[in-house]
Design an enzyme around this catalytic site. Sequence first.
Site, PDB file in Angstrom:
ATOM      1  N   LYS A 174       0.830  -1.218   0.000  1.00  0.00           N
ATOM      2  CA  LYS A 174       0.000   0.000   0.000  1.00  0.00           C
ATOM      3  C   LYS A 174       0.853   1.253   0.000  1.00  0.00           C
ATOM      4  O   LYS A 174       0.643   2.153  -0.805  1.00  0.00           O
ATOM      5  CB  LYS A 174      -0.920   0.006   1.228  1.00  0.00           C
ATOM      6  CG  LYS A 174      -1.956  -1.079   1.281  1.00  0.00           C
ATOM      7  CD  LYS A 174      -2.867  -0.894   2.461  1.00  0.00           C
ATOM      8  CE  LYS A 174      -2.137  -0.922   3.786  1.00  0.00           C
ATOM      9  NZ  LYS A 174      -1.385  -2.159   4.032  1.00  0.00           N
ATOM     10  N   GLU A 200       1.625   7.274  11.406  1.00  0.00           N
ATOM     11  CA  GLU A 200       2.838   6.939  10.664  1.00  0.00           C
ATOM     12  C   GLU A 200       3.958   6.523  11.612  1.00  0.00           C
ATOM     13  O   GLU A 200       4.085   7.031  12.721  1.00  0.00           O
ATOM     14  CB  GLU A 200       3.296   8.146   9.851  1.00  0.00           C
ATOM     15  CG  GLU A 200       2.496   8.386   8.597  1.00  0.00           C
ATOM     16  CD  GLU A 200       2.916   7.455   7.481  1.00  0.00           C
ATOM     17  OE1 GLU A 200       4.022   7.601   6.941  1.00  0.00           O
ATOM     18  OE2 GLU A 200       2.126   6.551   7.156  1.00  0.00           O
ATOM     19  N   ARG A 201       4.814   5.622  11.119  1.00  0.00           N
ATOM     20  CA  ARG A 201       6.049   5.336  11.816  1.00  0.00           C
ATOM     21  C   ARG A 201       7.045   6.457  11.510  1.00  0.00           C
ATOM     22  O   ARG A 201       7.001   7.055  10.436  1.00  0.00           O
ATOM     23  CB  ARG A 201       6.627   3.994  11.363  1.00  0.00           C
ATOM     24  CG  ARG A 201       5.699   2.811  11.610  1.00  0.00           C
ATOM     25  CD  ARG A 201       6.280   1.532  11.022  1.00  0.00           C
ATOM     26  NE  ARG A 201       5.387   0.405  11.199  1.00  0.00           N
ATOM     27  CZ  ARG A 201       4.416   0.072  10.359  1.00  0.00           C
ATOM     28  NH1 ARG A 201       4.204   0.798   9.265  1.00  0.00           N
ATOM     29  NH2 ARG A 201       3.650  -0.975  10.590  1.00  0.00           N
TER      30      ARG A 201
END
Length: 480
Positions: A174, A200-201
Amino acid sequence: MPVARERAAHDGGGRAEPWPSSGNVTAIRGAVLDIRFAAGALPHIDEALEIGPDRLVAEVQSHLDDVTIRAIALQPVGGLRRGTGVRATGGPVTVPVGEAVLGRVLDVLGGVQDHGPPLPADTPRWPIHRAPPPLSGQTAATTVFETGIKVIDLLIPLAQGGKAAMFGGAGVGKTVLLMELIRAMVERYRGISVFAGIGERLREGHELLSDMHDSGVLARTCLVFGQMNEPPGARWRVGLTALTVAEFFRDTRHTDVLLLIDNVFRFVQAGSEVSGLLGRLPSRVGYQPTLASEVAALQERITSVAGAAITAVEAVYVPADDFTDPAVTAISGHLDSIIMLSREMAAEGMYPAIDPLASASVLLDAAVVGAAHAAVAGEVRAALARWRDLRDVIALLGMEELGAQDRLVVNRARRLQRFLAQPFMVTAAFTGTAGRSVPLAETLRGCRAILDGAADGWPEAALYMVGDIDEARARAAQGT
């Protein structure tokens, strides 16, 4: 802070000015705060609160009784204690918008996170809670947005001013596909881009920032992050912050905006955490009872008005590859184009791992894309569907037991599937294969040639991970 003007730090005698609170914290349960105000002075739902001299920001979520409200903190609450003064700001959270935020990295409250200079003092601010444009002012999205990705342009055309989403489980590509779409669209796109990183990382955010800087598109892009380590309230509202920035350019500058969201499921997940913290009874599969309304509040603001459009491309994690998950179905009901990623295709090395039969677009209609495009797409789908129907027979009995017509369809469908695979530019450093961007006309010409039998004698490998049909023909002539 983003919700109030700065006040004087000291009075005439040099002593710190007392905090002008109108309420006090009475209970702290993680990110959820109970706050008591004077009778008849309760702030409104979604109103921003400032807590203590450090002005920690929270948002009102419910009225418990005549004097007590329950709020969700949008910032870490470490060190906060009962009795701390609270001030109602009189309105919702506001965030900076306009030209000053382009090329910058912001958090949910509009704070600068890129270690750059602060935003100018005259930067306009807009509230994050806004009503969508009235239906009478909205325009239909019927202009195709060409991406250069063959399978998308052919079978799942995206609409300028529409909403498209990529659904897939963990590890099926993705984020890589979203990154390629960012690169492909920004090259063709002369408007403003806004990226919302929900949950988000840190590594992913750093890679995105570096890629945008290297590609020269950062100057026309605003990045808004609510990272995994932030409170659920921040992850829950960061999508609204990014959308507010996009709406400013659409409504005041009349500029087209590309809105990219990764990952909408984490928006739902953060809402579920907030709902649980607020003590609401869970609904289906443990999701919040307000799931549908929360998704609608985000998605219905992504729309086109006369002269300008917000085009949204979203990534959606599918938990346990269950496409009937309530979060997935709630999100999909608002979309124009649905891109389904297949773990089976990823395992076979068919990247992008898009399932051409499960994916769909409202724009794939002869009245929109033209009769020739619709005809080629219909024949490609029919061939791939027939091959899928015959797979069990082939696995049990072999190709020899098929009729001549079915063997021909299967051979062409296998070649079509390989031709629709495509190397990406964002992965060139890892795969060693240069990326390809293919115009829609070349995609249609290549598929038409395969359907007409031009590639029947070519080895299947000649069509795998190529650009246009001429590249495949050259590889076939070399015996690849």
